[in-house]
Design an enzyme around this catalytic site. Structure first.
Site: not given
Length: 376
Positions: A158, A96
């Site tokens: 993601d 991330d």
């Protein structure tokens, strides 16, 4: 047309006023979900830490006064300096990094030309590239151990939204290796995560030694084979971005497939259930963040696809619906901008609450409708 412009402007200004007001209390902390009207505070290593400074930079560039703009930029910079400490500890960084640094250091650099923002962004890109699994051709997701899977070989959907950090690093540094890794990962995701019907799985486990696919996991969705709404939104937006940065037609085709199935499952609704395929007894939580992500992704796709007019109309419909039916309103004490997001239904965390990334993508969508861009 004037009416369409007016609602978007009204929604934007309402979001600006509330963000400026929120900044007086939230300051340089890291919110995730709103609990009884107030955003919580999380550690800077949490994956959502970039969305608050990203939202501040969105608002700062159109702030009403120089004093207001200076205040917002100071808060965003203080967040960025705290986030830099995470780059010094390999246990505190994961896939991330794009979410964190595109919205903090890179946004700062794009907005002001600040050299430290560029330096931090490139360092983050190097750390993200270091997570590439050579044999499996994917970017490893998490660092933690799990009884359910071998996380040394796990990738998640993601990740597609984090690839722009690598594309940006290639453009900024002139080094093509960042882009090559991003494309290799995107190709693996397109092959292993996108099902025949265009729906998306959240988590794929690969053998950490051979790189071969082992199994699909439900992740934040209901079960393997289900359709976690936010994951489908990440896919449609993420593949659109990979096409924008590379011009590779295969990414546009994948983005269109993901968009088409998301819109088909959504139907006439604005906010989807947390998982489109969850059994009826679990259809009790909704995810406005998925709608906001999809809306911004659809507007991105509209600029790239031959079917752009239809995607633009769909994105505007979602954005307007969020404003008219799910925004917290100008006079409400609620700090969240849009209501009824869901963080993690299987773990019963953050059900039907405002979420900071929902707020970010809602404002990013409104910015696009007003002729501006986001930070991806």
């Amino acid at each position: 047309m004037a009416e369409e412009t007016n609602w978007a402007e009204e929604a934007w200004q309402q979001g600006v006023l509330k963000t400026v007001r929120n900044a007086q209390r939230i300051k340089d902390t890291f919110p995730h979900t709103s609990i009884q009207g107030e955003y919580d505070q999380n550690a800077p290593e949490w994956w959502t830490a970039g969305f608050w400074p990203g939202l501040l930079w969105l608002v700062q560039r159109e702030a009403g006064t120089a004093q207001e703009a200076d205040s917002l930029s100071r808060i965003a910079l203080s967040c960025e300096k705290q986030l830099e400490a995470c780059l010094r500890d390999p246990d505190l960084v994961d896939h991330d990094l794009g979410f964190v640094w595109l919205l903090s250091g890179v946004a700062h650099y794009r907005q002001t030309g600040n050299a430290d923002g560029r330096r931090r962004g490139l360092l983050a890109a190097n750390l993200l590239a270091a997570r590439f699994h050579v044999r499996g051709r994917f970017i490893r997701a998490w660092n933690f151990d799990s009884a359910a899977m071998d996380t040394r070989g796990v990738a998640i959907i993601d990740s597609m939204m984090n690839l722009p950090l690598l594309y940006w690093a290639s453009e900024e540094s002139g080094d093509p290796r960042f882009r090559w890794l991003a494309e290799a990962h995107a190709d693996t995701v397109a092959r292993e995560f996108v099902r025949g019907d265009g729906s998306i799985c959240h988590v794929v486990e690969f053998d950490p030694t051979t790189g071969q696919k082992v199994r699909e996991h439900g992740g934040q969705g209901h079960a393997p084979g289900s359709a976690w709404a936010r994951g489908n939104a990440w896919a449609l937006y993420g593949f659109a971005l990979s096409f924008r940065y590379t011009g590779e037609a295969r990414y546009l085709e994948t983005a269109e497939r993901a968009a088409d199935v998301f819109l088909a499952m959504l139907g006439e609704d604005i906010v989807p259930p947390w998982d489109f395929r969850a059994p009826a007894e679990h259809q009790v939580a909704w995810d406005s963040s998925a709608a906001a992500i999809a809306a911004s992704g659809l507007l991105e796709l509209a600029k790239l696809s031959p079917r752009g007019e239809a995607y633009a109309a769909a994105g505007e419909r979602l954005a307007r619906g969020l404003y008219e039916r799910y925004s917290s309103g100008a006079s409400s004490a609620e700090e969240g901008l849009i209501l009824q997001g869901t963080v993690h239904y299987p773990e019963r965390r953050g059900l039907n609450v405002p979420i900071i990334y929902g707020d970010y993508f809602y404002m990013e969508t409104l910015a696009k409708l007003r002729g501006r861009e986001g930070w991806f």
